[in-house]
Design a protein around this motif. Structure first.
Motif, PDB file in Angstrom:
ATOM      1  N   PHE A   2      22.478  18.412  -8.122  1.00  0.00           N
ATOM      2  CA  PHE A   2      23.700  17.820  -7.692  1.00  0.00           C
ATOM      3  C   PHE A   2      24.201  16.907  -8.826  1.00  0.00           C
ATOM      4  CE2 PHE A   2      20.702  14.974  -5.987  1.00  0.00           C
ATOM      5  CZ  PHE A   2      20.861  14.113  -6.254  1.00  0.00           C
ATOM      6  N   ALA A   3      25.211  16.434  -8.941  1.00  0.00           N
ATOM      7  CA  ALA A   3      25.706  15.495 -10.121  1.00  0.00           C
ATOM      8  C   ALA A   3      26.961  14.678  -9.676  1.00  0.00           C
ATOM      9  CB  ALA A   3      25.595  16.119 -11.314  1.00  0.00           C
ATOM     10  N   PRO A   4      27.388  13.534  -9.989  1.00  0.00           N
ATOM     11  CA  PRO A   4      26.681  12.643 -10.676  1.00  0.00           C
ATOM     12  C   PRO A   4      25.446  12.062  -9.612  1.00  0.00           C
ATOM     13  CG  PRO A   4      28.835  12.095 -11.092  1.00  0.00           C
ATOM     14  CD  PRO A   4      28.795  13.047  -9.965  1.00  0.00           C
ATOM     15  N   TYR A   5      24.646  11.156  -9.712  1.00  0.00           N
ATOM     16  CA  TYR A   5      23.627  10.896  -9.193  1.00  0.00           C
ATOM     17  C   TYR A   5      23.907   9.982  -7.863  1.00  0.00           C
ATOM     18  CZ  TYR A   5      19.133   9.130  -7.239  1.00  0.00           C
ATOM     19  OH  TYR A   5      18.004   8.659  -6.419  1.00  0.00           O
ATOM     20  N   ASP A   6      24.990   8.957  -8.495  1.00  0.00           N
ATOM     21  CA  ASP A   6      25.421   7.907  -7.557  1.00  0.00           C
ATOM     22  C   ASP A   6      26.468   8.153  -6.676  1.00  0.00           C
ATOM     23  OD1 ASP A   6      23.488   5.958  -8.405  1.00  0.00           O
ATOM     24  OD2 ASP A   6      24.507   5.488 -10.214  1.00  0.00           O
ATOM     25  N   ASN A   7      27.463   9.139  -7.111  1.00  0.00           N
ATOM     26  CA  ASN A   7      28.266   9.644  -6.288  1.00  0.00           C
ATOM     27  C   ASN A   7      28.675  11.274  -6.668  1.00  0.00           C
ATOM     28  OD1 ASN A   7      30.787   9.676  -4.802  1.00  0.00           O
ATOM     29  ND2 ASN A   7      32.103   9.349  -6.693  1.00  0.00           N
ATOM     30  N   PRO A   8      27.735  11.876  -5.980  1.00  0.00           N
ATOM     31  CA  PRO A   8      27.765  13.559  -6.193  1.00  0.00           C
ATOM     32  C   PRO A   8      28.903  13.804  -5.827  1.00  0.00           C
ATOM     33  CG  PRO A   8      25.890  12.705  -4.734  1.00  0.00           C
ATOM     34  CD  PRO A   8      26.741  11.403  -4.771  1.00  0.00           C
ATOM     35  N   GLN A   9      29.542  14.657  -7.142  1.00  0.00           N
ATOM     36  CA  GLN A   9      30.755  15.577  -6.938  1.00  0.00           C
ATOM     37  C   GLN A   9      30.709  17.205  -6.780  1.00  0.00           C
ATOM     38  OE1 GLN A   9      33.953  14.403  -9.887  1.00  0.00           O
ATOM     39  NE2 GLN A   9      32.656  12.302  -9.929  1.00  0.00           N
ATOM     40  N   ILE A  10      29.402  17.489  -7.284  1.00  0.00           N
ATOM     41  CA  ILE A  10      29.248  19.055  -7.435  1.00  0.00           C
ATOM     42  C   ILE A  10      27.568  19.391  -6.944  1.00  0.00           C
ATOM     43  CG2 ILE A  10      28.842  18.705  -9.898  1.00  0.00           C
ATOM     44  CD1 ILE A  10      29.578  21.675 -10.174  1.00  0.00           C
ATOM     45  N   ALA A  11      27.414  20.276  -6.326  1.00  0.00           N
ATOM     46  CA  ALA A  11      26.198  21.009  -5.916  1.00  0.00           C
ATOM     47  C   ALA A  11      26.180  22.130  -6.562  1.00  0.00           C
ATOM     48  CB  ALA A  11      26.024  20.828  -4.578  1.00  0.00           C
ATOM     49  N   VAL A  12      24.862  22.506  -7.166  1.00  0.00           N
ATOM     50  CA  VAL A  12      24.647  23.889  -7.803  1.00  0.00           C
ATOM     51  C   VAL A  12      23.496  24.636  -7.463  1.00  0.00           C
ATOM     52  CG1 VAL A  12      25.705  22.878  -9.912  1.00  0.00           C
ATOM     53  CG2 VAL A  12      23.229  23.021  -9.735  1.00  0.00           C
ATOM     54  N   ALA A  13      23.426  25.757  -7.301  1.00  0.00           N
ATOM     55  CA  ALA A  13      22.243  26.813  -6.942  1.00  0.00           C
ATOM     56  C   ALA A  13      22.172  27.629  -8.122  1.00  0.00           C
ATOM     57  CB  ALA A  13      22.277  27.317  -5.749  1.00  0.00           C
ATOM     58  N   VAL A  14      21.074  27.917  -8.977  1.00  0.00           N
ATOM     59  CA  VAL A  14      21.114  29.016  -9.764  1.00  0.00           C
ATOM     60  C   VAL A  14      19.621  29.832  -9.124  1.00  0.00           C
ATOM     61  CG1 VAL A  14      20.587  29.569 -12.176  1.00  0.00           C
ATOM     62  CG2 VAL A  14      22.041  27.563 -11.638  1.00  0.00           C
ATOM     63  N   ALA A  59      22.126  25.529 -14.694  1.00  0.00           N
ATOM     64  CA  ALA A  59      22.853  24.460 -13.984  1.00  0.00           C
ATOM     65  C   ALA A  59      23.442  23.454 -15.028  1.00  0.00           C
ATOM     66  CB  ALA A  59      21.838  23.698 -13.042  1.00  0.00           C
ATOM     67  N   LYS A  60      22.779  22.946 -16.147  1.00  0.00           N
ATOM     68  CA  LYS A  60      23.359  22.061 -17.076  1.00  0.00           C
ATOM     69  C   LYS A  60      24.527  22.619 -17.638  1.00  0.00           C
ATOM     70  CE  LYS A  60      21.991  19.442 -21.318  1.00  0.00           C
ATOM     71  NZ  LYS A  60      20.821  19.606 -22.625  1.00  0.00           N
ATOM     72  N   ALA A  61      24.445  23.880 -18.139  1.00  0.00           N
ATOM     73  CA  ALA A  61      25.898  24.539 -18.512  1.00  0.00           C
ATOM     74  C   ALA A  61      27.067  24.180 -17.570  1.00  0.00           C
ATOM     75  CB  ALA A  61      25.436  26.065 -18.823  1.00  0.00           C
ATOM     76  N   ILE A  62      26.478  24.627 -16.152  1.00  0.00           N
ATOM     77  CA  ILE A  62      27.714  24.434 -15.059  1.00  0.00           C
ATOM     78  C   ILE A  62      28.084  23.069 -15.015  1.00  0.00           C
ATOM     79  CG2 ILE A  62      28.271  24.617 -12.668  1.00  0.00           C
ATOM     80  CD1 ILE A  62      26.031  26.910 -12.450  1.00  0.00           C
ATOM     81  N   TYR A  63      27.366  21.913 -15.245  1.00  0.00           N
ATOM     82  CA  TYR A  63      27.731  20.624 -15.236  1.00  0.00           C
ATOM     83  C   TYR A  63      28.647  20.348 -16.569  1.00  0.00           C
ATOM     84  CZ  TYR A  63      24.035  19.617 -11.758  1.00  0.00           C
ATOM     85  OH  TYR A  63      23.311  19.768 -10.571  1.00  0.00           O
TER      86      TYR A  63
END
Length: 280
Positions: free
Chosen positions: A223-235, A250-254
């Motif tokens: 998930f990201a960002p750490y303090d205020n998550p806006q997105i969760a990913v699964a690969v 996952a990094k490319a998705i971010y």
């Protein structure tokens, strides 16, 4: 075990088939359904009835033409019933009540099957504090002219009772995966300007997978960002070997999701390098 006609405790009987068949009569299909319902309920509650199983199995044999030339003795029916009870109550129900299985599953070692979208939703539910949202595959549907035909709105299906200290502990552990000195995905995210949290994993599908030239599925969730998550990913990558090998996806998705913010930070998008899994 019913279809094989024997169980691990030594009970044997003519094979019984509870699988659905397109040629089944309505009454036969309903009888099979009733037996399976009894089995499912026994797994949940531990309650079972020898008389009811006996009645339903006799009805199954009477209705299904495949048993027309097969003789079932009272002992055969009794053995089949004991096989059912042994599996549903003495195995399945009792196993559900053992705390060790909960501990085992909590560290990812249980016998579990999940889709990537289920895993992404699980991560989102945890890091947002316990709100489980209804999943949609698309945000909106547009006409060829760009008009909105249908748009999905967030719907909360469930609020999980999570303590804030539990959420914080899980997030901290996931932070260390991506940014700790020994984090399994730290090499991927060490120069990434947005702080993330993640978890790598290797999901085996068989204890003998190497014998047929296979290796584990490579998993990464985050998930990201750490303090205020806006997105969760699964690969997940077939034969990926290890989650660390697929974390760059996952990094490319971010990078795509936060591209405007990253542009302001003068961040240069990185080329993805994926290491293939290995197998003996």
């Amino acid at each position: 075990m019913l279809k094989a006609g024997k169980d691990s405790r030594g009970y044997s009987f003519p094979p019984l088939d509870l699988y659905d068949n397109k040629d089944d009569s309505d009454e036969l299909a309903e009888t099979k359904k009733d037996i399976k319902t009894q089995i499912k309920e026994a797994i949940k509650t531990g309650n079972t009835s020898v008389d009811e199983y006996t009645r339903l199995l006799n009805k199954l044999i009477e209705l299904d033409p495949k048993y027309g030339n097969i003789s079932f003795s009272t002992k055969d029916i009794s053995s089949a019933v004991q096989a059912i009870i042994g599996v549903t109550v003495y195995d399945a129900y009792s196993q559900l009540k053992i705390g060790a299985n909960t501990y085992n599953a909590s560290i990812g070692q249980g016998i579990s099957s999940f889709t990537p979208i289920q895993m992404a939703n699980a991560i989102a539910t945890i890091v947002n504090g316990g709100k489980r949202y209804k999943l949609h595959l698309v945000d909106k549907i547009l006409s060829p002219e760009g008009e909105v035909i249908e748009e999905k709105s967030p719907v909360i299906l469930e609020k999980v009772n999570l303590k804030q200290e539990t959420v914080d502990a899980v997030k901290e552990g996931m932070y260390l995966v991506d940014h700790g000195k020994k984090g399994t995905a730290a090499s991927t995210f060490k120069n990434f300007p947005i702080t993330t949290g993640g978890k790598t994993g290797s999901a085996t599908f068989s204890n003998t997978q190497e014998e047929i030239g296979r290796t584990s599925y490579g998993w990464y969730v985050g998930f990201a960002p750490y303090d205020n998550p806006q997105i969760a990913v699964a690969v997940v990558i077939f034969d990926g070997g290890h989650g660390a090998y697929v974390a760059p996806i996952a990094k490319a998705i971010y990078e795509e999701f936060f591209k405007e913010e990253l542009s302001k930070l003068n961040y240069t998008k990185q080329e993805i390098t994926i290491q293939a899994g290995t197998s003996d």
